[in-house]
Scaffold this motif. Structure first.
Motif, short mmCIF file in Angstrom:
data_model
loop_
_atom_site.label_atom_id
_atom_site.label_comp_id
_atom_site.label_asym_id
_atom_site.label_seq_id
_atom_site.Cartn_x
_atom_site.Cartn_y
_atom_site.Cartn_z
N ASN A 96 -1.96 32.34 -25.03
CA ASN A 96 -2.29 31.61 -23.81
C ASN A 96 -1.03 31.47 -22.96
OD1 ASN A 96 -4.98 31.09 -24.73
ND2 ASN A 96 -4.15 29.48 -26.02
N ALA A 97 -1.02 32.09 -21.79
CA ALA A 97 0.14 32.07 -20.90
C ALA A 97 -0.24 31.41 -19.59
CB ALA A 97 0.65 33.49 -20.65
N LEU A 98 0.77 30.83 -18.92
CA LEU A 98 0.54 30.17 -17.64
C LEU A 98 1.59 30.65 -16.66
CD1 LEU A 98 -1.22 28.00 -16.21
CD2 LEU A 98 0.59 26.36 -16.76
N LEU A 99 1.13 31.11 -15.49
CA LEU A 99 2.01 31.55 -14.42
C LEU A 99 1.76 30.68 -13.19
CD1 LEU A 99 1.04 34.30 -16.12
CD2 LEU A 99 2.63 35.34 -14.53
N VAL A 100 2.85 30.31 -12.50
CA VAL A 100 2.76 29.35 -11.40
C VAL A 100 3.62 29.83 -10.24
CG1 VAL A 100 3.12 26.96 -10.70
CG2 VAL A 100 2.44 27.48 -13.04
N ARG A 101 3.12 29.64 -9.03
CA ARG A 101 3.86 29.96 -7.82
C ARG A 101 4.27 28.65 -7.14
NH1 ARG A 101 0.97 34.25 -4.37
NH2 ARG A 101 -0.61 32.62 -4.14
N ASN A 102 5.55 28.55 -6.81
CA ASN A 102 6.06 27.37 -6.09
C ASN A 102 5.81 26.08 -6.85
OD1 ASN A 102 6.87 29.02 -3.92
ND2 ASN A 102 4.85 28.86 -2.96
N GLY A 103 6.11 26.10 -8.15
CA GLY A 103 5.93 24.90 -8.95
C GLY A 103 7.13 24.65 -9.84
N ARG A 104 7.30 23.41 -10.26
CA ARG A 104 8.38 23.04 -11.16
C ARG A 104 7.78 22.48 -12.44
NH1 ARG A 104 10.81 18.22 -12.20
NH2 ARG A 104 9.78 17.19 -10.44
N LEU A 105 8.29 22.94 -13.59
CA LEU A 105 7.82 22.45 -14.88
C LEU A 105 8.35 21.04 -15.12
CD1 LEU A 105 6.50 22.86 -17.67
CD2 LEU A 105 8.67 23.88 -18.43
N VAL A 106 7.43 20.12 -15.43
CA VAL A 106 7.81 18.75 -15.79
C VAL A 106 7.90 18.63 -17.31
CG1 VAL A 106 7.16 16.31 -15.66
CG2 VAL A 106 6.76 17.83 -13.70
N GLU A 107 6.86 19.04 -18.01
CA GLU A 107 6.87 19.08 -19.46
C GLU A 107 5.76 20.01 -19.94
OE1 GLU A 107 5.97 15.41 -21.42
OE2 GLU A 107 4.73 14.70 -19.77
N ALA A 108 5.94 20.51 -21.17
CA ALA A 108 4.96 21.43 -21.75
C ALA A 108 4.79 21.12 -23.23
CB ALA A 108 5.39 22.88 -21.56
N HIS A 109 3.56 21.25 -23.71
CA HIS A 109 3.24 20.99 -25.11
C HIS A 109 2.40 22.13 -25.66
CE1 HIS A 109 4.62 16.78 -24.74
NE2 HIS A 109 4.06 16.83 -23.54
N ARG A 110 2.77 22.60 -26.83
CA ARG A 110 1.97 23.59 -27.54
C ARG A 110 1.07 22.85 -28.52
NH1 ARG A 110 7.36 25.20 -28.10
NH2 ARG A 110 7.99 26.93 -26.74
N LEU A 111 -0.24 23.01 -28.35
CA LEU A 111 -1.22 22.29 -29.16
C LEU A 111 -1.86 23.24 -30.17
CD1 LEU A 111 -3.02 20.27 -26.33
CD2 LEU A 111 -0.90 19.70 -27.53
N ARG A 112 -1.85 22.85 -31.44
CA ARG A 112 -2.60 23.59 -32.46
C ARG A 112 -4.01 23.02 -32.52
NH1 ARG A 112 0.78 26.66 -35.63
NH2 ARG A 112 3.00 26.10 -35.54
N LEU A 113 -4.99 23.91 -32.53
CA LEU A 113 -6.37 23.48 -32.54
C LEU A 113 -6.99 23.71 -33.92
CD1 LEU A 113 -7.59 24.86 -29.09
CD2 LEU A 113 -6.77 22.57 -29.64
N PRO A 114 -7.89 22.80 -34.35
CA PRO A 114 -8.52 22.96 -35.66
C PRO A 114 -9.52 24.10 -35.65
CG PRO A 114 -9.50 21.12 -34.48
CD PRO A 114 -8.35 21.59 -33.63
N GLY A 115 -9.92 24.52 -36.87
CA GLY A 115 -10.91 25.59 -36.99
C GLY A 115 -10.49 26.60 -38.03
N GLY A 116 -11.35 27.58 -38.25
CA GLY A 116 -11.12 28.55 -39.31
C GLY A 116 -10.24 29.71 -38.92
N GLU A 117 -9.88 29.84 -37.64
CA GLU A 117 -9.01 30.93 -37.18
C GLU A 117 -7.88 30.32 -36.37
OE1 GLU A 117 -11.07 33.34 -34.23
OE2 GLU A 117 -12.58 31.77 -34.04
N PRO A 118 -6.72 30.98 -36.30
CA PRO A 118 -5.61 30.41 -35.54
C PRO A 118 -5.94 30.33 -34.05
CG PRO A 118 -4.86 32.16 -37.02
CD PRO A 118 -6.36 32.23 -36.98
N ARG A 119 -5.95 29.13 -33.54
CA ARG A 119 -6.23 28.91 -32.12
C ARG A 119 -5.27 27.85 -31.59
NH1 ARG A 119 -9.87 32.55 -29.52
NH2 ARG A 119 -11.14 33.40 -31.21
N GLY A 120 -4.93 27.95 -30.32
CA GLY A 120 -4.04 26.98 -29.72
C GLY A 120 -4.36 26.78 -28.25
N ALA A 121 -3.75 25.75 -27.68
CA ALA A 121 -3.86 25.48 -26.25
C ALA A 121 -2.49 25.05 -25.74
CB ALA A 121 -4.89 24.39 -25.98
N ALA A 122 -2.23 25.33 -24.49
CA ALA A 122 -0.99 24.90 -23.84
C ALA A 122 -1.31 23.81 -22.85
CB ALA A 122 -0.32 26.08 -23.14
N MET A 123 -0.60 22.69 -22.94
CA MET A 123 -0.76 21.59 -21.99
C MET A 123 0.54 21.46 -21.19
SD MET A 123 -2.08 17.68 -22.57
CE MET A 123 -0.56 16.90 -23.10
#
Length: 258
Positions: A96-123
């Motif tokens: 999961n990738a995020l691309l931004v135009r004319n923005g500044r990163l304040v903070e980012a978190h890598r979230l591991r999601l439950p389930g039977g296969e490796p899944r994640g989300a970016a906040m």
């Protein structure tokens, strides 16, 4: 199984709104089975997005390297990658990738999601010219019970964060509308979750696997699948686009975002 019927009619976007997009690039393998990152990059240029969430943007095995030429993309579109990758050369977190135009990163978190296969989300919290925005880019699991667990985990994490305008977008892998949908718990904050165009399979889309959702309600308009001739072949999913008007956020959310 009930599927949405009839053509989806997007609302007219307000002037000055941000263009938002989500796109499962299928590891740059097209509907014709051919690996071609150049086609994906060309579709991204067509999208002209200010905020772009990608899924399956890294190799799945081995070093998990990113598949796109980010230097060329930034030159052509102004989009910059938010640093999420754990591996050297990786674009995202669990693809999961995020691309931004004319923005500044304040903070980012890598979230591991439950389930039977490796899944994640970016906040990711961004400071944009129009204001503060939280973006959650997710690729949910293939099984309904796992998706329901993953939705619950995302809502729990968001409940712990300060209140700012929030996008939840990505390949949520749910095609069932109504009570059987694993996304039902999102309705209160992000709903209605069923009102969205079909994006899969790209050549003849009949399933609404991809979502762009927002809280508070009323900030999104112009939700539409990007069905250009190139997009129908470059991946097995069509991109999904929308317009986001941060100026329409309630004063309480805007005050928290300041």
């Amino acid at each position: 199984m009930r599927l949405p019927t009839g053509p989806f009619q997007p609302a007219e976007p307000p002037p000055g709104a941000l263009r938002i997009a989500t796109y499962n690039v299928h590891k740059c393998v097209g509907a014709d089975g051919r690996f071609d990152p150049g086609r994906i990059a060309a579709v991204i240029r067509e999208l002209d997005a200010d905020v772009l969430a990608l899924q399956e943007a890294d190799r799945r095995f081995g070093r998990r390297e990113g598949l796109l030429d980010l230097i060329a993309l930034e030159r052509d579109t102004g989009l910059q990658l938010v640093p999420l990758g754990m591996a050297a050369g990786g674009h995202g977190w669990h693809g999961n990738a995020l691309l931004v135009r004319n923005g500044r990163l304040v903070e980012a978190h890598r979230l591991r999601l439950p389930g039977g296969e490796p899944r994640g989300a970016a906040m990711v919290d961004l400071q944009l010219p129009a204001g503060r925005l939280r973006v959650v880019n997710a690729h949910l699991g293939l099984l309904r019970r796992h998706r329901a667990q993953q939705v619950a985990a995302l809502l729990e994490r968001l409940a712990q964060a300060e209140e700012v305008p929030t996008l939840l977008l990505g390949d949520l892998n749910e095609w069932r509308p109504g009570p059987r949908s694993s996304l039902r718990a999102l309705d209160r904050d992000f709903g209605p979750v069923d009102v969205t165009p079909a994006t899969f399979p790209a050549r003849l889309p009949i399933l609404s696997l991809d979502r762009i959702l927002c809280r508070p309600h009323g900030l999104l308009t112009g939700l539409a699948a990007h069905a250009s001739p190139l997009a129908r072949i470059a991946s097995d999913h069509l991109p999904l686009t929308a317009r986001l008007d941060l100026s329409a956020a309630p004063s309480s959310a805007m005050a928290a975002a300041a």
